[in-house]
Motif scaffolding. Structure first.
Motif, mmCIF file in Angstrom:
data_model
loop_
_atom_site.group_PDB
_atom_site.id
_atom_site.type_symbol
_atom_site.label_atom_id
_atom_site.label_comp_id
_atom_site.label_asym_id
_atom_site.label_seq_id
_atom_site.Cartn_x
_atom_site.Cartn_y
_atom_site.Cartn_z
ATOM 1 N N ASN A 167 20.942 -0.186 11.439
ATOM 2 C CA ASN A 167 19.821 0.437 10.941
ATOM 3 C C ASN A 167 19.231 -0.567 9.917
ATOM 4 N N ARG A 168 17.960 0.003 9.335
ATOM 5 C CA ARG A 168 17.070 -0.872 8.519
ATOM 6 C C ARG A 168 17.398 -0.372 7.126
ATOM 7 N N VAL A 169 17.225 -1.484 6.141
ATOM 8 C CA VAL A 169 17.219 -1.285 4.944
ATOM 9 C C VAL A 169 15.783 -1.688 4.334
ATOM 10 N N ILE A 170 15.051 -0.748 3.898
ATOM 11 C CA ILE A 170 13.571 -0.844 3.385
ATOM 12 C C ILE A 170 13.505 -0.659 1.930
ATOM 13 N N ALA A 171 13.104 -1.792 1.259
ATOM 14 C CA ALA A 171 13.090 -1.796 -0.252
ATOM 15 C C ALA A 171 11.980 -1.080 -0.494
ATOM 16 N N VAL A 172 12.047 -0.059 -1.733
ATOM 17 C CA VAL A 172 10.797 0.638 -2.070
ATOM 18 C C VAL A 172 10.505 -0.132 -3.462
ATOM 19 N N GLY A 173 9.443 -0.940 -3.152
ATOM 20 C CA GLY A 173 9.035 -1.621 -4.254
ATOM 21 C C GLY A 173 9.391 -3.204 -4.478
ATOM 22 N N THR A 174 8.696 -4.063 -4.765
ATOM 23 C CA THR A 174 9.018 -5.495 -4.803
ATOM 24 C C THR A 174 9.958 -5.668 -5.775
ATOM 25 N N THR A 175 10.328 -4.873 -6.773
ATOM 26 C CA THR A 175 11.443 -4.875 -7.729
ATOM 27 C C THR A 175 12.841 -4.808 -7.080
ATOM 28 N N PHE A 235 13.990 -13.979 4.570
ATOM 29 C CA PHE A 235 14.444 -12.745 4.070
ATOM 30 C C PHE A 235 15.866 -12.693 4.534
ATOM 31 N N ARG A 236 16.691 -12.182 3.537
ATOM 32 C CA ARG A 236 18.225 -12.003 4.040
ATOM 33 C C ARG A 236 18.638 -10.665 3.794
ATOM 34 N N ALA A 237 18.106 -9.979 3.287
ATOM 35 C CA ALA A 237 18.794 -8.327 2.784
ATOM 36 C C ALA A 237 18.028 -7.267 3.409
ATOM 37 N N ILE A 238 16.618 -7.515 3.560
ATOM 38 C CA ILE A 238 15.711 -6.277 3.876
ATOM 39 C C ILE A 238 15.269 -6.254 5.316
ATOM 40 N N ASP A 239 14.803 -5.205 5.745
ATOM 41 C CA ASP A 239 13.931 -5.046 7.170
ATOM 42 C C ASP A 239 12.484 -4.618 6.729
ATOM 43 N N GLY A 240 12.191 -4.029 5.530
ATOM 44 C CA GLY A 240 10.818 -3.774 5.372
ATOM 45 C C GLY A 240 10.675 -3.529 3.921
ATOM 46 N N LEU A 241 9.358 -3.173 3.493
ATOM 47 C CA LEU A 241 8.871 -2.841 2.051
ATOM 48 C C LEU A 241 7.860 -1.905 2.111
ATOM 49 N N MET A 242 8.016 -0.816 1.239
ATOM 50 C CA MET A 242 7.033 0.076 0.843
ATOM 51 C C MET A 242 6.658 -0.577 -0.561
ATOM 52 N N THR A 243 5.313 -0.792 -0.710
ATOM 53 C CA THR A 243 4.679 -1.234 -1.927
ATOM 54 C C THR A 243 3.309 -0.810 -2.042
ATOM 55 N N SER A 301 2.798 -11.628 1.400
ATOM 56 C CA SER A 301 2.527 -12.465 2.252
ATOM 57 C C SER A 301 3.631 -13.230 2.986
ATOM 58 N N ALA A 302 4.723 -13.395 2.253
ATOM 59 C CA ALA A 302 6.118 -14.174 2.584
ATOM 60 C C ALA A 302 6.470 -13.144 3.737
ATOM 61 N N LEU A 303 6.454 -11.898 3.557
ATOM 62 C CA LEU A 303 7.095 -10.937 4.338
ATOM 63 C C LEU A 303 6.349 -10.660 5.640
ATOM 64 N N MET A 304 4.979 -10.673 5.531
ATOM 65 C CA MET A 304 4.309 -10.350 6.887
ATOM 66 C C MET A 304 3.504 -11.441 7.478
ATOM 67 N N GLY A 335 -2.212 3.355 -7.817
ATOM 68 C CA GLY A 335 -2.860 3.450 -6.328
ATOM 69 C C GLY A 335 -2.172 3.860 -5.273
ATOM 70 N N ASP A 336 -2.646 3.731 -4.074
ATOM 71 C CA ASP A 336 -2.013 3.889 -2.911
ATOM 72 C C ASP A 336 -0.868 2.908 -2.513
ATOM 73 N N ALA A 337 -0.246 3.268 -1.337
ATOM 74 C CA ALA A 337 1.014 2.529 -1.020
ATOM 75 C C ALA A 337 0.761 1.921 0.423
ATOM 76 N N SER A 338 1.467 0.873 0.788
ATOM 77 C CA SER A 338 1.488 0.389 2.056
ATOM 78 C C SER A 338 3.126 0.353 2.694
ATOM 79 N N LEU A 339 3.205 0.369 3.761
ATOM 80 C CA LEU A 339 4.586 0.259 4.583
ATOM 81 C C LEU A 339 4.517 -0.818 5.252
ATOM 82 N N LEU A 340 5.182 -1.980 4.914
ATOM 83 C CA LEU A 340 5.316 -3.254 5.830
ATOM 84 C C LEU A 340 6.480 -3.443 6.486
ATOM 85 N N LEU A 341 6.224 -3.395 7.686
ATOM 86 C CA LEU A 341 7.519 -3.427 8.539
ATOM 87 C C LEU A 341 7.363 -4.881 9.772
ATOM 88 N N PRO A 342 7.900 -5.796 9.289
ATOM 89 C CA PRO A 342 7.636 -7.061 9.925
ATOM 90 C C PRO A 342 8.409 -7.215 11.288
#
Length: 342
Positions: free
Chosen positions: A247-255, A287-295, A309-312, A335-342
């Motif tokens: 399964n994927r671990v997706i961080a919500v936010g760069t923090t 990247f070691r811990a995450i499979d995607g990012l919402m930011t 840019s490092a992620l995608m 503002g609005d969001a982006s969902l980044l799934l490399p």
């Protein structure tokens, strides 16, 4: 890498001064691999994500860390950005040339602090006087520390006390919101649960350094400000188990992402973590811990645009931001969001 590679032109009207209402109706640009960009809304997340995915939220709570005071006749502005101990905070100071070591700064409502010393990064160490907890003093005298690109266009008001706080906010200490999580509502969380999408929380007390411009010409010459974070052992164990199950671990936010990456070893195992992190992620990072990012959408030349840019990939993110600008997405904290799934 050259910092100017991460520059782009953003029309001023694309900067959001208020959040979407309701929160989960914000737009969401989905960038998945090399597939065409998809224009969705945050409310679509249960349909976009997969059953078994785990969203990781930051449960920090923003404190009213913006203070306006006086040292004699001189106006002094202070933005607290990192706690040192029970009474001492590091602060970025406006009109710092009027401040000397040992000066007392008087803030509203009888709150005062001693400017102990100036630090190497130009910030000051403030020691708050009295016996009441500093958090109580800040509630009395402080304002919510809106980002400068919002605060420069309108004043802080009572709505910001709730708008600039996520539904997960529990642990006080941040001076900036983990803004990707501002889009979530109880209704959306229930829909995600019904779709088989889980969630976990960690803590990173976001500092005001997140808004500081990168002044260096090359990324190797930029120093990140440290921020305090924590991942509990049981959370780390569940995240590792989820990834082991495919399964994927997706961080919500760069923090959230920065804490997860700080806690993971080269073996890609997430370990319990507590302490400061100044991790700086630029293209070339593995990247070691995450499979995607919402930011949300970030500032030109910022460390956060470097991170996505490092992620995608830099070209992919330049194209995503160009798409967002042409299609009138709203940028930055509200503002609005982006969902980044490399």
């Amino acid at each position: 890498m050259r910092v100017d590679l991460f520059d782009f032109d953003l029309p001023a009207e694309r900067i959001a001064l208020r959040p979407a209402r309701p929160r989960d109706c914000a737009r969401m640009l989905v960038a998945e691999g090399s597939a065409p960009f998809a224009d969705r809304t945050v409310r679509d997340l249960p349909d976009v994500l997969r059953p078994g995915d785990i969203l990781v939220f930051n449960d920090t709570r923003v404190i009213p860390a913006q203070l306006e005071g006086r040292r004699g006749e001189a106006r002094i502005g202070a933005t607290l950005h990192k706690r040192v101990d029970l009474r001492r905070w590091q602060a970025f100071v406006r009109n710092a040339k009027r401040l000397r070591e040992g000066d007392r700064v008087e803030f509203p409502q009888g709150v005062s602090a001693i400017a102990e010393n100036r630090l190497a990064d130009g910030s000051w160490m403030f020691a708050f006087e009295g016996e009441e907890p500093v958090e109580v003093l800040l509630e009395r005298a402080g304002q919510m520390p809106l980002p400068p690109y919002i605060a420069g266009k309108r004043g802080t008001d009572e709505a910001d006390r709730s708008d600039y706080q996520t539904m997960f906010a529990q642990k006080e200490g941040a001076v900036a919101a983990p803004t990707a999580a501002l889009h979530f509502t109880p209704r959306l969380m229930q829909a995600l649960e019904n779709a088989g999408i889980g969630h976990e929380t960690l803590t990173l007390h976001v500092g005001a350094g997140t808004f500081l411009p990168v002044k260096a010409d090359d990324t190797t010459d930029h120093a990140m400000h440290a921020e305090w974070g924590r991942i509990d052992a049981d959370v780390a164990a569940r995240l590792n188990a989820a990834r082991s199950a495919g399964n994927r671990v997706i961080a919500v936010g760069t923090t959230s992402l920065r804490v997860l990456e700080s806690a993971a070893g080269e073996d890609k195992v997430i370990r319990p973590f507590e302490g400061d992190t100044s991790i700086f992620i630029t293209p070339g990072y593995t990247f070691r811990a995450i499979d995607g990012l919402m930011t949300n959408f970030h500032l030109p030349r910022s460390t956060l645009f470097m991170l996505v840019s490092a992620l995608m990939g830099l070209e992919r993110m330049q194209a995503a931001y160009a798409h967002a600008i042409v299609n009138a997405y709203r940028f930055y904290s509200y503002g609005d969001a982006s969902l980044l799934l490399p």
